[in-house]
Design a protein around this motif. Structure first.
Motif, PDB file in Angstrom:
ATOM      1  N   ALA A  22       0.829  -1.208   0.000  1.00  0.00           N
ATOM      2  CA  ALA A  22       0.000   0.000   0.000  1.00  0.00           C
ATOM      3  C   ALA A  22       0.864   1.259   0.000  1.00  0.00           C
ATOM      4  O   ALA A  22       0.558   2.237  -0.699  1.00  0.00           O
ATOM      5  N   ALA A  23       1.964   1.254   0.757  1.00  0.00           N
ATOM      6  CA  ALA A  23       2.858   2.413   0.778  1.00  0.00           C
ATOM      7  C   ALA A  23       3.541   2.604  -0.569  1.00  0.00           C
ATOM      8  O   ALA A  23       3.673   3.738  -1.058  1.00  0.00           O
ATOM      9  N   LEU A  24       3.956   1.510  -1.211  1.00  0.00           N
ATOM     10  CA  LEU A  24       4.582   1.613  -2.532  1.00  0.00           C
ATOM     11  C   LEU A  24       3.595   2.120  -3.581  1.00  0.00           C
ATOM     12  O   LEU A  24       3.948   2.932  -4.447  1.00  0.00           O
TER      13      LEU A  24
ATOM     14  N   PHE B 117      17.134  -2.792   4.440  1.00  0.00           N
ATOM     15  CA  PHE B 117      17.257  -2.086   3.168  1.00  0.00           C
ATOM     16  C   PHE B 117      17.088  -3.032   1.988  1.00  0.00           C
ATOM     17  O   PHE B 117      16.630  -2.630   0.921  1.00  0.00           O
ATOM     18  N   LEU B 118      17.469  -4.286   2.157  1.00  0.00           N
ATOM     19  CA  LEU B 118      17.298  -5.269   1.078  1.00  0.00           C
ATOM     20  C   LEU B 118      15.828  -5.582   0.800  1.00  0.00           C
ATOM     21  O   LEU B 118      15.458  -5.879  -0.326  1.00  0.00           O
ATOM     22  N   ILE B 119      15.008  -5.534   1.824  1.00  0.00           N
ATOM     23  CA  ILE B 119      13.584  -5.818   1.663  1.00  0.00           C
ATOM     24  C   ILE B 119      12.946  -4.646   0.916  1.00  0.00           C
ATOM     25  O   ILE B 119      13.070  -3.501   1.347  1.00  0.00           O
ATOM     26  N   PRO B 120      12.291  -4.900  -0.213  1.00  0.00           N
ATOM     27  CA  PRO B 120      11.694  -3.779  -0.950  1.00  0.00           C
ATOM     28  C   PRO B 120      10.503  -3.207  -0.199  1.00  0.00           C
ATOM     29  O   PRO B 120       9.600  -3.919   0.223  1.00  0.00           O
ATOM     30  N   GLY B 121      10.523  -1.904  -0.004  1.00  0.00           N
ATOM     31  CA  GLY B 121       9.416  -1.242   0.670  1.00  0.00           C
ATOM     32  C   GLY B 121       9.864  -0.013   1.414  1.00  0.00           C
ATOM     33  O   GLY B 121      11.044   0.184   1.695  1.00  0.00           O
ATOM     34  N   VAL B 122       8.907   0.812   1.727  1.00  0.00           N
ATOM     35  CA  VAL B 122       9.187   2.080   2.393  1.00  0.00           C
ATOM     36  C   VAL B 122       9.261   1.899   3.909  1.00  0.00           C
ATOM     37  O   VAL B 122      10.121   2.493   4.570  1.00  0.00           O
ATOM     38  N   ILE B 123       8.408   1.086   4.470  1.00  0.00           N
ATOM     39  CA  ILE B 123       8.368   0.895   5.924  1.00  0.00           C
ATOM     40  C   ILE B 123       9.666   0.255   6.412  1.00  0.00           C
ATOM     41  O   ILE B 123      10.240   0.679   7.424  1.00  0.00           O
ATOM     42  N   SER B 124      10.157  -0.727   5.678  1.00  0.00           N
ATOM     43  CA  SER B 124      11.417  -1.367   6.072  1.00  0.00           C
ATOM     44  C   SER B 124      12.587  -0.400   5.935  1.00  0.00           C
ATOM     45  O   SER B 124      13.515  -0.428   6.745  1.00  0.00           O
ATOM     46  N   ASP B 125      12.557   0.473   4.934  1.00  0.00           N
ATOM     47  CA  ASP B 125      13.621   1.460   4.780  1.00  0.00           C
ATOM     48  C   ASP B 125      13.596   2.480   5.918  1.00  0.00           C
ATOM     49  O   ASP B 125      14.647   2.890   6.415  1.00  0.00           O
TER      50      ASP B 125
ATOM     51  N   PHE C 223       4.560  10.068  -6.941  1.00  0.00           N
ATOM     52  CA  PHE C 223       5.804  10.438  -7.620  1.00  0.00           C
ATOM     53  C   PHE C 223       6.022   9.749  -8.955  1.00  0.00           C
ATOM     54  O   PHE C 223       6.946  10.099  -9.686  1.00  0.00           O
ATOM     55  N   GLY C 224       5.264   8.722  -9.263  1.00  0.00           N
ATOM     56  CA  GLY C 224       5.437   7.993 -10.509  1.00  0.00           C
ATOM     57  C   GLY C 224       6.074   6.643 -10.276  1.00  0.00           C
ATOM     58  O   GLY C 224       6.830   6.444  -9.324  1.00  0.00           O
ATOM     59  N   GLY C 225       5.769   5.732 -11.166  1.00  0.00           N
ATOM     60  CA  GLY C 225       6.244   4.352 -11.021  1.00  0.00           C
ATOM     61  C   GLY C 225       7.743   4.215 -11.183  1.00  0.00           C
ATOM     62  O   GLY C 225       8.383   3.436 -10.482  1.00  0.00           O
ATOM     63  N   LEU C 226       8.333   4.974 -12.122  1.00  0.00           N
ATOM     64  CA  LEU C 226       9.777   4.865 -12.347  1.00  0.00           C
ATOM     65  C   LEU C 226      10.567   5.355 -11.134  1.00  0.00           C
ATOM     66  O   LEU C 226      11.564   4.730 -10.749  1.00  0.00           O
ATOM     67  N   ALA C 227      10.119   6.446 -10.525  1.00  0.00           N
ATOM     68  CA  ALA C 227      10.815   6.972  -9.344  1.00  0.00           C
ATOM     69  C   ALA C 227      10.761   5.972  -8.182  1.00  0.00           C
ATOM     70  O   ALA C 227      11.764   5.762  -7.494  1.00  0.00           O
TER      71      ALA C 227
END
Length: 145
Positions: free
Chosen positions: A17-19, A85-93, A26-30
């Motif tokens: 949901a965050a992604l 950081f390896l896990i894709p996502g905003v919450i983990s970052d 911001f757009g999919g590419l960003a």
């Protein structure tokens, strides 16, 4: 325990949901570049994990007698941040960035045991007291009490 399992099951949905919300904003590419760059950062951190041990050693050397518990746990925090950081996502970052922040935790005393001054109250091996020498030749009624 049940709450932890529910949170663990909801975590991937929150990341997705965050992604999606970021991609809409911001757009999919960003967002794709953000995910790739954060994963590369995590991979780099895991490959160069020895730097965490160097940071810990430098911190212990600078602080002297008082060492922060969080600085001793720095290599573990650095490793966990790399995995997050390896896990894709905003919450983990965000969690990884929070782990890398230099929090000053509770201090713990380091036992240096380097020849304390005689008579100092800090030395636990010294027992303070008074004594009187008693010779065997002195009759009991003449001894000092």
């Amino acid at each position: 325990m049940r709450t932890f399992l529910i949170l663990l099951l909801l975590y991937p949905f929150a990341e997705i949901a965050a992604l999606v919300a970021l991609a809409d904003r911001f757009g999919g590419l960003a967002v794709f570049l953000f995910v790739v760059l954060s994963s590369l950062l995590g991979l780099w951190m895991l490959r160069n994990q020895q730097i965490g041990a160097l940071f810990t050693l430098g911190s212990v050397m600078r602080q002297g007698d008082r060492v922060s518990l969080y600085s001793l746990l720095w290599p573990l925090r650095y490793l966990l941040a790399g995995v997050l950081f390896l896990i894709p996502g905003v919450i983990s970052d965000l969690a990884a960035v929070l782990l890398l922040l230099p929090f000053k935790g509770p201090s713990i005393a380091v036992n240096t045991r380097s020849a304390p001054e005689p008579g100092s109250a800090a030395d636990p091996d010294i027992i303070d007291g008074e004594y009187t020498r008693v010779d065997k030749t002195t009759p009991p009624d003449r001894r000092l009490h």
